[in-house]
Design a protein around this motif. Structure first.
Motif, PDB file in Angstrom:
ATOM      1  N   LEU B 133       0.845  -1.201   0.000  1.00  0.00           N
ATOM      2  CA  LEU B 133       0.000   0.000   0.000  1.00  0.00           C
ATOM      3  C   LEU B 133       0.881   1.252   0.000  1.00  0.00           C
ATOM      4  CD1 LEU B 133      -2.800  -0.998   2.570  1.00  0.00           C
ATOM      5  CD2 LEU B 133      -2.734  -1.343   0.102  1.00  0.00           C
ATOM      6  N   GLU B 134       0.473   2.228  -0.778  1.00  0.00           N
ATOM      7  CA  GLU B 134       1.231   3.472  -0.890  1.00  0.00           C
ATOM      8  C   GLU B 134       0.268   4.632  -1.078  1.00  0.00           C
ATOM      9  OE1 GLU B 134       3.960   3.638  -4.249  1.00  0.00           O
ATOM     10  OE2 GLU B 134       4.155   1.454  -4.143  1.00  0.00           O
ATOM     11  N   VAL B 135       0.795   5.819  -0.875  1.00  0.00           N
ATOM     12  CA  VAL B 135       0.055   7.022  -1.249  1.00  0.00           C
ATOM     13  C   VAL B 135       0.840   7.705  -2.362  1.00  0.00           C
ATOM     14  CG1 VAL B 135      -0.830   9.247  -0.478  1.00  0.00           C
ATOM     15  CG2 VAL B 135      -0.808   7.315   1.101  1.00  0.00           C
ATOM     16  N   VAL B 136       0.175   7.989  -3.476  1.00  0.00           N
ATOM     17  CA  VAL B 136       0.871   8.685  -4.565  1.00  0.00           C
ATOM     18  C   VAL B 136       0.115   9.962  -4.905  1.00  0.00           C
ATOM     19  CG1 VAL B 136       2.011   6.699  -5.622  1.00  0.00           C
ATOM     20  CG2 VAL B 136      -0.313   7.277  -6.298  1.00  0.00           C
ATOM     21  N   ALA B 137       0.875  11.006  -5.184  1.00  0.00           N
ATOM     22  CA  ALA B 137       0.288  12.274  -5.622  1.00  0.00           C
ATOM     23  C   ALA B 137       0.031  12.185  -7.118  1.00  0.00           C
ATOM     24  CB  ALA B 137       1.244  13.417  -5.327  1.00  0.00           C
ATOM     25  N   ILE B 138      -1.161  12.597  -7.541  1.00  0.00           N
ATOM     26  CA  ILE B 138      -1.549  12.509  -8.951  1.00  0.00           C
ATOM     27  C   ILE B 138      -2.121  13.865  -9.370  1.00  0.00           C
ATOM     28  CG2 ILE B 138      -3.080  11.389 -10.626  1.00  0.00           C
ATOM     29  CD1 ILE B 138      -1.129   9.380  -9.552  1.00  0.00           C
ATOM     30  N   THR B 139      -1.493  14.461 -10.353  1.00  0.00           N
ATOM     31  CA  THR B 139      -2.013  15.721 -10.874  1.00  0.00           C
ATOM     32  C   THR B 139      -2.422  15.518 -12.330  1.00  0.00           C
ATOM     33  OG1 THR B 139      -0.542  16.932  -9.421  1.00  0.00           O
ATOM     34  CG2 THR B 139      -1.500  18.167 -11.235  1.00  0.00           C
ATOM     35  N   MET B 140      -3.620  15.968 -12.643  1.00  0.00           N
ATOM     36  CA  MET B 140      -4.141  15.794 -14.006  1.00  0.00           C
ATOM     37  C   MET B 140      -4.398  17.138 -14.648  1.00  0.00           C
ATOM     38  SD  MET B 140      -6.818  12.931 -12.801  1.00  0.00           S
ATOM     39  CE  MET B 140      -6.478  13.447 -11.109  1.00  0.00           C
ATOM     40  N   ASP B 141      -4.446  17.181 -15.970  1.00  0.00           N
ATOM     41  CA  ASP B 141      -4.918  18.375 -16.656  1.00  0.00           C
ATOM     42  C   ASP B 141      -6.396  18.548 -16.348  1.00  0.00           C
ATOM     43  OD1 ASP B 141      -2.496  18.871 -17.824  1.00  0.00           O
ATOM     44  OD2 ASP B 141      -2.947  17.673 -19.619  1.00  0.00           O
ATOM     45  N   VAL B 142      -6.791  19.798 -16.139  1.00  0.00           N
ATOM     46  CA  VAL B 142      -8.206  20.083 -15.931  1.00  0.00           C
ATOM     47  C   VAL B 142      -8.915  19.947 -17.284  1.00  0.00           C
ATOM     48  CG1 VAL B 142      -9.854  21.848 -15.220  1.00  0.00           C
ATOM     49  CG2 VAL B 142      -7.698  21.580 -13.976  1.00  0.00           C
ATOM     50  N   PRO B 143     -10.028  19.241 -17.341  1.00  0.00           N
ATOM     51  CA  PRO B 143     -10.668  19.024 -18.645  1.00  0.00           C
ATOM     52  C   PRO B 143     -11.238  20.325 -19.230  1.00  0.00           C
ATOM     53  CG  PRO B 143     -12.021  18.130 -16.869  1.00  0.00           C
ATOM     54  CD  PRO B 143     -10.723  18.541 -16.253  1.00  0.00           C
ATOM     55  N   SER B 144     -11.388  20.317 -20.528  1.00  0.00           N
ATOM     56  CA  SER B 144     -11.947  21.484 -21.219  1.00  0.00           C
ATOM     57  C   SER B 144     -12.739  20.977 -22.408  1.00  0.00           C
ATOM     58  CB  SER B 144     -10.803  22.375 -21.710  1.00  0.00           C
ATOM     59  OG  SER B 144     -10.086  21.669 -22.718  1.00  0.00           O
ATOM     60  N   LEU B 145     -13.333  21.911 -23.154  1.00  0.00           N
ATOM     61  CA  LEU B 145     -14.104  21.494 -24.338  1.00  0.00           C
ATOM     62  C   LEU B 145     -13.209  20.795 -25.357  1.00  0.00           C
ATOM     63  CD1 LEU B 145     -16.542  24.506 -24.874  1.00  0.00           C
ATOM     64  CD2 LEU B 145     -17.149  22.167 -24.243  1.00  0.00           C
ATOM     65  N   ASP B 146     -11.906  21.060 -25.297  1.00  0.00           N
ATOM     66  CA  ASP B 146     -10.977  20.411 -26.217  1.00  0.00           C
ATOM     67  C   ASP B 146     -10.323  19.164 -25.611  1.00  0.00           C
ATOM     68  OD1 ASP B 146     -11.388  22.396 -28.111  1.00  0.00           O
ATOM     69  OD2 ASP B 146      -9.962  23.708 -27.049  1.00  0.00           O
ATOM     70  N   ASP B 147     -10.628  18.879 -24.373  1.00  0.00           N
ATOM     71  CA  ASP B 147      -9.985  17.759 -23.684  1.00  0.00           C
ATOM     72  C   ASP B 147     -11.072  17.099 -22.840  1.00  0.00           C
ATOM     73  OD1 ASP B 147      -8.580  16.016 -22.127  1.00  0.00           O
ATOM     74  OD2 ASP B 147      -7.406  17.548 -21.054  1.00  0.00           O
ATOM     75  N   THR B 148     -11.837  16.233 -23.504  1.00  0.00           N
ATOM     76  CA  THR B 148     -13.093  15.766 -22.911  1.00  0.00           C
ATOM     77  C   THR B 148     -13.018  14.320 -22.419  1.00  0.00           C
ATOM     78  OG1 THR B 148     -13.870  15.087 -25.075  1.00  0.00           O
ATOM     79  CG2 THR B 148     -14.448  17.310 -24.360  1.00  0.00           C
ATOM     80  N   MET B 149     -11.821  13.881 -22.097  1.00  0.00           N
ATOM     81  CA  MET B 149     -11.695  12.522 -21.575  1.00  0.00           C
ATOM     82  C   MET B 149     -12.487  12.400 -20.258  1.00  0.00           C
ATOM     83  SD  MET B 149      -8.128  10.653 -20.657  1.00  0.00           S
ATOM     84  CE  MET B 149      -7.546  10.344 -22.307  1.00  0.00           C
ATOM     85  N   PRO B 150     -13.244  11.334 -20.092  1.00  0.00           N
ATOM     86  CA  PRO B 150     -14.011  11.214 -18.842  1.00  0.00           C
ATOM     87  C   PRO B 150     -13.082  11.028 -17.641  1.00  0.00           C
ATOM     88  CG  PRO B 150     -14.280   9.246 -20.179  1.00  0.00           C
ATOM     89  CD  PRO B 150     -13.520  10.234 -21.019  1.00  0.00           C
ATOM     90  N   ASP B 151     -13.643  11.282 -16.474  1.00  0.00           N
ATOM     91  CA  ASP B 151     -12.847  11.292 -15.241  1.00  0.00           C
ATOM     92  C   ASP B 151     -12.057  10.009 -15.026  1.00  0.00           C
ATOM     93  OD1 ASP B 151     -14.022  13.720 -14.776  1.00  0.00           O
ATOM     94  OD2 ASP B 151     -15.386  12.997 -13.210  1.00  0.00           O
ATOM     95  N   ASN B 152     -12.706   8.865 -15.223  1.00  0.00           N
ATOM     96  CA  ASN B 152     -12.020   7.620 -14.849  1.00  0.00           C
ATOM     97  C   ASN B 152     -10.838   7.346 -15.773  1.00  0.00           C
ATOM     98  OD1 ASN B 152     -13.648   6.815 -17.025  1.00  0.00           O
ATOM     99  ND2 ASN B 152     -14.123   4.804 -16.137  1.00  0.00           N
ATOM    100  N   GLU B 153     -11.017   7.614 -17.075  1.00  0.00           N
ATOM    101  CA  GLU B 153      -9.876   7.417 -17.988  1.00  0.00           C
ATOM    102  C   GLU B 153      -8.756   8.400 -17.671  1.00  0.00           C
ATOM    103  OE1 GLU B 153     -10.842   7.228 -22.212  1.00  0.00           O
ATOM    104  OE2 GLU B 153     -12.794   6.393 -21.686  1.00  0.00           O
ATOM    105  N   ARG B 154      -9.137   9.622 -17.344  1.00  0.00           N
ATOM    106  CA  ARG B 154      -8.145  10.652 -17.010  1.00  0.00           C
ATOM    107  C   ARG B 154      -7.296  10.202 -15.817  1.00  0.00           C
ATOM    108  NH1 ARG B 154      -8.249  16.038 -18.546  1.00  0.00           N
ATOM    109  NH2 ARG B 154     -10.185  15.497 -19.602  1.00  0.00           N
ATOM    110  N   LEU B 155      -7.980   9.676 -14.812  1.00  0.00           N
ATOM    111  CA  LEU B 155      -7.249   9.232 -13.610  1.00  0.00           C
ATOM    112  C   LEU B 155      -6.375   8.011 -13.925  1.00  0.00           C
ATOM    113  CD1 LEU B 155      -6.766   9.583 -10.552  1.00  0.00           C
ATOM    114  CD2 LEU B 155      -8.604   7.937 -10.180  1.00  0.00           C
ATOM    115  N   VAL B 156      -6.943   7.067 -14.670  1.00  0.00           N
ATOM    116  CA  VAL B 156      -6.187   5.849 -14.986  1.00  0.00           C
ATOM    117  C   VAL B 156      -4.906   6.196 -15.747  1.00  0.00           C
ATOM    118  CG1 VAL B 156      -6.229   3.789 -16.451  1.00  0.00           C
ATOM    119  CG2 VAL B 156      -8.110   4.227 -14.842  1.00  0.00           C
TER     120      VAL B 156
END
Lengths: 642, 642
Positions: B133-156
């Motif tokens: 078990l670990e804790v990892v920091a994850i930073t994602m691009d904030v979605p926009s009209l040009d970047d419409t990947m759904p949340d779960n794919e973005r996180l994965v």
């Protein structure tokens, strides 16, 4: 605070307290009292009637309540304010649903033929009909003082040997019943297994002699209607079928209103309960009872629904679906099991979710696209799903583009005063004599069936005929006088299709100017979407080789009339096919065929999504389409003009 | 039928109907009323007292009820029959447990030192203290009209990139909260993950700024006592600890009675509820409250319990455990998750079950064997766990053999009239003056602590001293007279350790001939098991290089006295070590260390199991051991004989 008592025919009173001036529909929602409210309290649909049986309400009078009804105590709850202690009788919403949609999809011979044809088409497109569930016989040595291996290891070894695999997974549900089943059967059992490459998961275990039923549940979750099939996962046969209204309808007829509702405190749970506890689980129980099944014999489920329905089903926040930049939580997910949602089937059953591809193009369309087989053709095809949302997919084996528009429930008979699904008693086709203005019609059901209401295909015919006979204007207003044409005191015109004496209904079956207007906007949404999507591709309607029409509009749909009212493009009629409930037949196929499940994932990855609201021409197109047939008559060259 | 009303101090009455002559304890069980009944209704323990407050009972008078108590209305429910409507007051069983065992294991400095020593020994034996078990920091691009990947794919995608893996699993619990957490944190989050080879499972997600607590729960489920620790999975530190009586105790003090009880209708559910809802979940809530934790922050759990406890915990039929050929459902299982059992921690938390190796040698012993480190030594070691079942493991790095015997709860203070766990107020050591017969003792707790009762180590001392002073016979009967020695009207002798004026108790603290007899049979079970197991290997006690003693008997155990009463073999005293609650320290280690978990699996595969009941000499040995020290005094050459 005043006491508000909601009374019901078949259940106990609900008493709550409300402040002076509080809206009665909102009070009901807070108390989790089910009042049918497709327009979500906008006084538009007239469905949220309750009957005042004690006390007082400050209630506006609207065109949805006749004087006679008002005198009897009927009030529209969305325009009623609490001003004193009050008792109201709430109509049974479940029976309200049933009265509007009674019979299972695939209930009629025609629908069943269409379903079989769809299966044949998909098979011909190269999809193997086979899944990874099996029943295997497993015989073990009976343990003794010299052979003391525990039950689970004993079973795992035997399954490894029988299936030729090196890994066997026994879930907790099997572990829990293992001791009993093994001893009751002298260690001679059958296992229901899922086989994946070199491993096997044992889903269930039962004694050797028992009848091993391996069932699956395919379900189409429409915004208005939910349709389901239980199938035999071993041979694909249909064991039971049923449909019902989506219990969420009291939180609004369309996805936007439901998303707004789920944002309120406790809203997600309420919406989820409405679809699972009030709709899906009762459907499962009804079907299992009719087929003599135990609900735990359903080992897999496939859901096809739009993106919002899928989010609400999972209890996942759907708000981002409607808020720019329109990012749902998921398009695809394979981590949902029956016990995560409380669906009354085998607790570890995997739930296959037909993938979404955009905020407004969901699993119903990807599953439906599979069923349409447009992905397997060289010719350019248009697939149209006429649901509460209208969705389109255009393309061929090379490319596919999709878009969605909000049509409202008119195609399924919703928002239409005498509307109903295409089931027994529905007027599915109609002719009107231009001289006498007398109608003749075809009714779904056995000979002698009296009319109950109008289904989508019937409405198309009636509007087309009213227009052909010069009885309504291009805007849908009555412009002739006659015995069957009347106007109420607000000036709203209507045409009586059947007087109540000749109908299986307590009131005259008629179509009103409001109904016509609702339908014109629905068909206008579809046609403008077709136009804008084709324009975005620099295509013209003449380039369409085939149109596949799906949805609950009914197999009686008259394509010529649909074209004549400006719903579909004016191309050769032989290019149109009606393919039934493609969402359900797609879900069936994904459930039964592992290859189909993979194919839909592939299709969804390759399909582009056009957001119509981003297209600058869409609103103008829509407005231009809200006429019969269209403001630009040149788009319909084949029509006789009046 | 008569009405039986059970009354309680802190909860509502329970009313049930019973037939003429029905046994009151059975009536209580059916009504799910908790009455303490360690002997399961055999009139042996005297714990099932209730107070008659209305109506009548046909109730035998027994030595467990004094005349004064009888006059007050106290009755033993197991010898009471319903003969009229009746009202009885039921003592609060929860406080009954608490009065017998109050404080967490590891509560004292000594126990904590022993625990730290165990950890050091295991580490020295080569086990790495690290888990997945670990804790990892994850930073994602904030979605926009040009970047419409759904949340779960973005996180994965982001987790794949951050962790360098190709597969990421998002369970439903994470999917459900995803939209909210991502938007509340501007797509800047921390994930609690489980890493396995090339894949990662995301267990939880929280905003970047939040304090990420990753906790684990180690739990020792004893037949009598349940002890638990909550630890920080990232550094192994202990965050909270607690223990409580096993709520199943009202269904019998030993595993056989509980198995019989679970066979009755609804019994499995009752036994499971008693351990989970009444014992484990309250322990979790108490610990989380004291440590300022949310129960959902516990992402993994490790259980060490005997084979029966493990089956009852899982709600799996335990009957085959006690029926020839003694085949349990499982030795090992890794398919159990918190939500399968309704344990109030993170719903998808994996439950590590320390593996069983036989019907009567379970996970408490395999976990305890890890803690003993006898598997890492060349010398021949004997590991003894003094629980309600006594279990032994003998061997070294080359081989290990285990066996079990039924000792009863005497080592933990059960079945002893003034018995208690080794906690504040327990007499843990005792000396008696041979002349005056006056005792002096050591009491657990701060200076000035008055005695409350006797813990296991204290009982050993008292019996050893009574025997040394010639006050009791080898059979445990009083053979001297004195101020502190008295006999009741049934002729049962007892010795008063502390008169109530000098005790923190409402009655005199004494040890009775029944207590001594119970303890002699417990120690006899242990010593005969040692003898028979060594004989089966052609070993002699002189070949034992070291003895590791574990269990709730208390760190004050005087090994010399234990030898002198014939509980342990007569070998050099420096060969004995007390290692505390090895089941709990083993569970802790398996929870925190992935290598330890694997090591215990390996140990369990390599350990043989000797079924003592199949050994023809065992019964004779046992009978010979039920003397002080033994019928064969030559086995104890170092003892001064009197």
């Amino acid at each position: 605070m005043y006491k508000v008592t909601f009374k019901f025919e078949n259940s106990e009173d609900v008493e709550v307290f409300a402040a002076l001036g509080e809206n009665l529909l909102e009070v009901a929602k807070k108390a989790n009292v089910a009042i049918d409210a497709p327009c979500n309290g906008n006084a538009a649909c007239g469905k949220c009637k309750v009957k005042l049986v004690g006390g007082e309400l400050d209630s506006a009078k609207t065109r949805h309540i006749t004087d006679e009804e008002y005198a009897q105590g009927w009030r529209l709850s969305c325009v009623s304010k609490v001003i004193a202690d009050v008792e109201v009788l709430v109509p049974d919403i479940a029976s309200a649903y049933r009265s509007r949609m009674k019979v299972a999809d695939l209930g009629s011979t025609e629908e069943l033929q269409i379903f079989e044809q769809t299966k044949a088409d998909i098979a011909e497109a190269g999809i193997g009909f086979k899944n990874d569930l099996e029943v295997v016989a497993i015989t073990m040595d009976v343990p003794s003082l010299d052979d003391t291996m525990p039950d689970n290891e004993r079973l795992v070894w035997a399954v490894e040997a029988a299936c030729g695999v090196s890994r066997v997974k026994l879930p907790f549900a099997v572990l829990k019943k293992l001791a009993g089943v093994l001893r009751a059967s002298s260690f001679d059992v059958q296992c229901i297994i899922r086989r994946a490459e070199d491993k096997v998961e044992v889903l269930d275990i039962l004694p050797a002699g028992a009848e091993a039923k391996v069932c699956g549940l395919a379900i189409d979750i429409g915004t208005t209607t939910v349709s389901a099939l239980i199938i035999n996962m071993l041979d694909g046969s249909i064991l039971a079928k049923a449909s019902a209204g989506n219990g969420q309808i009291r939180y609004g007829a369309d996805v936007i209103n439901r998303i707004i509702e789920q944002q309120k405190e406790g809203g997600r749970k309420k919406l989820q309960d409405a679809i699972i506890k009030e709709t899906i689980n009762p459907l499962i129980h009804t079907m299992c009872q009719s087929a003599g099944l135990n609900t735990r014999q359903i080992y897999r489920m496939c859901v096809a629904g739009n993106t919002t329905m899928n989010h609400l089903l999972l209890g996942v926040d759907a708000d981002p679906v409607r808020m720019e930049p329109y990012i749902p939580t998921f398009f695809e997910t394979n981590s949902v099991y029956a016990n995560d949602l409380g669906i009354d089937i085998y607790e570890h059953a995997r739930i296959i979710m037909a993938p979404n591809i955009g905020s407004y193009v969901g699993g119903d369309i990807t599953a439906g696209t599979l069923a349409s087989t447009i992905w397997n053709k060289e010719e350019m095809s248009l697939f149209i799903d006429l649901g509460t949302n209208g969705e389109l997919v255009f393309g061929n084996a090379e490319f596919m583009m999709s878009c969605a528009c909000s049509a409202g429930p008119a195609f399924e008979g919703g928002d239409i005063s005498c509307g109903m699904r295409a089931t027994d008693g529905a007027i599915e086709a109609c002719k009107i004599d231009k001289e006498t203005m007398e109608p003749t019609f075809t009714i779904v059901g056995d000979e002698g069936q009296k009319p109950v209401g109008l289904c989508g295909s019937g409405i198309i015919d009636v509007i087309s005929e009213l227009f052909r006979c010069g009885m309504i204007s291009p805007k849908g207003k009555f412009i002739r006088e006659g015995e069957r044409i009347r106007h109420d005191k607000y000036g709203m015109g209507s045409y009586v299709l059947a007087f109540k004496e000749n109908a299986a209904s307590v009131k005259d079956i008629e179509i009103t100017e409001v109904d016509i207007d609702n339908f014109i906007r629905a068909k206008g949404a579809i046609f403008s979407a077709i136009r804008v999507m084709l324009q975005s591709l620099d295509f013209d309607v003449s380039m369409i080789d085939h149109v596949y029409v799906a949805g609950g509009i009914g197999s009686g749909i008259n394509m010529k009339n649909a074209v004549s009212i400006g719903m579909f493009p004016d191309i050769e009629l032989e290019k149109f096919s009606y393919i039934g409930n493609s969402s359900l037949s797609g879900a069936y196929t994904m459930l039964y065929s592992t290859e189909a499940e993979a194919k839909v994932a592939e299709l969804s990855h390759n399909m582009t999504y056009l957001e119509l609201s981003n297209e600058p021409t869409y609103m103008d197109e829509f407005v231009a389409c809200c006429f019969i047939p269209h403001t630009d008559a040149t788009l319909f060259p084949s029509l006789e003009m009046y």
